[in-house]
Write an enzyme that holds these catalytic residues in place. Structure first.
Site, PDB file in Angstrom:
ATOM      1  N   ASP A  42       0.754  -1.493  -0.009  1.00  0.00           N
ATOM      2  CA  ASP A  42      -0.191   0.005   0.189  1.00  0.00           C
ATOM      3  C   ASP A  42       0.771   1.187   0.046  1.00  0.00           C
ATOM      4  OD1 ASP A  42      -2.089  -1.665   0.573  1.00  0.00           O
ATOM      5  OD2 ASP A  42      -1.762  -1.600   2.385  1.00  0.00           O
ATOM      6  N   ASP A  55       1.980   7.913   8.677  1.00  0.00           N
ATOM      7  CA  ASP A  55       2.273   6.492   9.180  1.00  0.00           C
ATOM      8  C   ASP A  55       3.943   6.125   9.530  1.00  0.00           C
ATOM      9  OD1 ASP A  55       0.115   6.721   7.330  1.00  0.00           O
ATOM     10  OD2 ASP A  55       0.326   4.451   6.695  1.00  0.00           O
ATOM     11  N   GLU A 100       2.984  -3.226  10.697  1.00  0.00           N
ATOM     12  CA  GLU A 100       2.492  -2.967   9.331  1.00  0.00           C
ATOM     13  C   GLU A 100       3.401  -2.251   8.270  1.00  0.00           C
ATOM     14  OE1 GLU A 100      -1.200  -1.106   8.514  1.00  0.00           O
ATOM     15  OE2 GLU A 100      -1.062  -1.634   6.461  1.00  0.00           O
ATOM     16  N   GLU A 101       4.317  -1.402   8.905  1.00  0.00           N
ATOM     17  CA  GLU A 101       5.068  -0.682   8.038  1.00  0.00           C
ATOM     18  C   GLU A 101       6.331  -1.315   7.624  1.00  0.00           C
ATOM     19  OE1 GLU A 101       3.816   1.459   6.291  1.00  0.00           O
ATOM     20  OE2 GLU A 101       1.989   1.910   7.420  1.00  0.00           O
ATOM     21  N   ASP A 103      -0.395  -1.746  14.083  1.00  0.00           N
ATOM     22  CA  ASP A 103      -0.645  -0.838  13.006  1.00  0.00           C
ATOM     23  C   ASP A 103      -0.466   0.522  13.368  1.00  0.00           C
ATOM     24  OD1 ASP A 103      -1.505   0.353  10.741  1.00  0.00           O
ATOM     25  OD2 ASP A 103      -3.360  -0.668  10.249  1.00  0.00           O
ATOM     26  N   LEU A 109      -0.792   3.308  11.929  1.00  0.00           N
ATOM     27  CA  LEU A 109      -1.668   4.539  11.818  1.00  0.00           C
ATOM     28  C   LEU A 109      -2.873   3.776  10.671  1.00  0.00           C
ATOM     29  CD1 LEU A 109      -2.006   7.068  12.956  1.00  0.00           C
ATOM     30  CD2 LEU A 109      -1.140   8.261  10.931  1.00  0.00           C
ATOM     31  N   ASP A 110      -3.868   3.013  11.363  1.00  0.00           N
ATOM     32  CA  ASP A 110      -4.808   2.647  10.456  1.00  0.00           C
ATOM     33  C   ASP A 110      -5.742   3.603   9.922  1.00  0.00           C
ATOM     34  OD1 ASP A 110      -6.219   0.014   9.731  1.00  0.00           O
ATOM     35  OD2 ASP A 110      -7.778   0.707  10.827  1.00  0.00           O
ATOM     36  N   GLU A 147      -4.098  -6.309  13.120  1.00  0.00           N
ATOM     37  CA  GLU A 147      -5.382  -5.633  12.823  1.00  0.00           C
ATOM     38  C   GLU A 147      -6.617  -6.550  13.441  1.00  0.00           C
ATOM     39  OE1 GLU A 147      -4.963  -2.611   9.186  1.00  0.00           O
ATOM     40  OE2 GLU A 147      -5.505  -4.604   8.481  1.00  0.00           O
TER      41      GLU A 147
HETATM   42  P1  AHM Z   1     -11.114  -0.267   1.677  1.00  0.00           P
HETATM   43  O1  AHM Z   1     -10.736   1.266   1.248  1.00  0.00           O
HETATM   44  O2  AHM Z   1     -10.900  -1.328   0.456  1.00  0.00           O
HETATM   45  O3  AHM Z   1     -12.463  -0.222   2.040  1.00  0.00           O
HETATM   46  O4  AHM Z   1     -10.462  -0.598   2.948  1.00  0.00           O
HETATM   47  C1  AHM Z   1     -10.701   0.219   3.956  1.00  0.00           C
HETATM   48  C2  AHM Z   1      -9.927  -0.711   5.166  1.00  0.00           C
HETATM   49  C3  AHM Z   1     -10.203  -0.157   6.527  1.00  0.00           C
HETATM   50  O5  AHM Z   1     -11.168  -0.825   7.294  1.00  0.00           O
HETATM   51  C4  AHM Z   1      -8.772  -0.363   7.166  1.00  0.00           C
HETATM   52  O6  AHM Z   1      -8.720   0.495   8.335  1.00  0.00           O
HETATM   53  C5  AHM Z   1      -8.209  -0.131   6.257  1.00  0.00           C
HETATM   54  O7  AHM Z   1      -8.325  -0.540   5.175  1.00  0.00           O
HETATM   55  C6  AHM Z   1      -6.619  -0.846   6.439  1.00  0.00           C
HETATM   56  O8  AHM Z   1      -5.679  -0.060   5.760  1.00  0.00           O
HETATM   57  P2  AHM Z   1      -4.425   0.539   6.487  1.00  0.00           P
HETATM   58  O9  AHM Z   1      -3.843  -0.070   7.634  1.00  0.00           O
HETATM   59  O10 AHM Z   1      -3.448   0.458   5.119  1.00  0.00           O
HETATM   60  O11 AHM Z   1      -5.012   1.957   6.504  1.00  0.00           O
HETATM   61 MG    MG Z   2      -4.426  -0.675   8.908  1.00  0.00          MG
END
Ligand code: AHM
Ligand code: MG
Length: 345
Positions: A63, A69, A92-93, A115, A117-118, A274
């Site tokens: 991602d 983050d 996560e990073e 994680d 910054l989720d 997560e």
């Molecule tokens: P989406 O955009 O496919 O719906 O995904 C959203 C989800 C969230 O529920 C979650 O917080 C996030 O993806 C996790 O990704 P990250 O940790 O990279 O922000």
């Molecule tokens: Mg996340």
């Protein structure tokens, strides 16, 4: 006026509830609280400092990584490295786990997964994001550096987990397996203060939370359950930050779903840092968490640090209902029948 109880005070008081507790877990939770305050300060002034936007690098899961983050990741790592209670980190990073050297010969017993910054796609538009963390007791030899097996533990082995929500106010919610408590940051004194003692999730609620844009990519049984939520006039809320969506459901009741899709056949969210920490909290509050294949999240074995999983999490009665829909509408696996021909040997 009732007396304010700060996070530090509460954690120390709770330490006495555990037989043989030595204060190490207590210290670790306090250090995570300190990191949360530092991250909060930066999240709040992100717009002013012009540190919004992508840092033009990708995380271990592919991602796009936002600058904040990386900042949050660095602060958590710094705080945990200096705590003396943590022998390793998985984030996560970072593609690989990070072993931490012992401080003054002290053998640290815990590893922390997080994680930092989720929901990072929300940062640029000033919508809430969060930090998720989980703490495991290490399995490997105390006198050696931590190993992969220390991290690849089932969620049922978590000794503590929690999240920080950077929203209209900043909240830290955590459990050590004896209920769930929430603390709100009072910016005037710089302390997290007990604001939500002994959180219990409602048995059901009026909210469902799912990225309905992917409806056609979900399995048929999941679509039938989502149709049911619509029929029941449930309110759809989807922030796109799991911490924020699950937080609403923890307090107001409902169900959060991130099913497997064609793009993510195992689900998108990460099991280790997560799904598991939030599943531990929701179960401790009286809720349930399962994969869309109906296995309990906390019982799932882990193959690697960044393993993805589908998830349904929230109010217990609604999870039971979802389970019924999956069982009723799941298309049985197609198995080719071998028809034996007459006379064939
Ligand atoms: P989406 O955009 O496919 O719906 O995904 C959203 C989800 C969230 O529920 C979650 O917080 C996030 O993806 C996790 O990704 P990250 O940790 O990279 O922000
Ligand atoms: Mg996340």
């Amino acid at each position: 006026m009732s007396r304010i109880v700060t996070l530090d005070e509460f954690i120390i008081k709770r330490q006495n509830d555990f037989q043989y507790a030595t204060g190490e877990l207590t210290g670790l939770l306090r250090d995570i609280g300190v990191a949360a305050k530092i991250i909060n300060r930066e999240v709040n002034k992100a717009g002013l400092l012009n540190i919004l936007g992508a840092a033009k690098s990708e995380n271990a899961s592919g991602d796009t990584v936002q600058k904040l983050d990386l900042y949050a990741n660095d602060k958590l790592i710094d705080c945990l490295k200096n705590s003396g209670e943590c022998c390793g980190i998985a984030s996560e990073e970072n593609e690989h786990f990070i072993p931490i050297k012992e401080i003054e010969g002290k053998k640290a017993k815990y590893v922390v997964v997080f994680d930092p910054l989720d929901g990072s796609s929300n940062i640029d538009v000033n919508v809430s994001v969060g930090t998720i963390f989980g703490i495991f007791r290490r399995k490997s030899d105390l006198s050696k550096p931590c190993e992969m097996k220390d991290f690849l533990q089932k969620g049922s082995e978590l000794v503590a987990s929690g999240y920080v929500l950077y929203g209209t106010s900043t909240l830290l919610v955590y459990t050590t397996g004896r209920g769930v408590n929430g603390f709100t940051l009072d910016p005037t004194i710089g302390e997290f203060c007990l604001s939500h003692p002994d959180i219990k999730i409602p048995n059901r609620g009026n909210y469902y939370s799912v990225n309905q844009g992917y409806y056609l990519k979900f399995d048929i049984e999941m679509r039938r359950y989502i149709d049911h939520c619509c029929d029941e006039n449930l309110r759809l809320r989807y922030i796109g930050s799991m911490v924020s969506d699950v937080h609403r459901i923890l307090f107001q009741g409902g169900i959060f779903l991130y099913p497997n899709t064609r793009k993510f056949p195992q689900g998108k969210l990460r099991l280790l840092y997560e799904c598991n920490p939030l599943a531990f909290i929701v179960e401790q509050a009286g809720g349930k968490a399962m994969s869309c294949q109906l296995e309990r999240i906390l019982d799932l074995p882990l193959g690697d640090l960044h393993q993805r999983m589908s998830i349904a999490i929230g109010s217990p009665d609604m999870l039971d209902e979802m389970k019924e829909f999956v069982e009723r509408y799941k298309v049985p696996e197609y198995k080719e029948e071998v028809v034996e021909k007459e006379g064939a040997s």
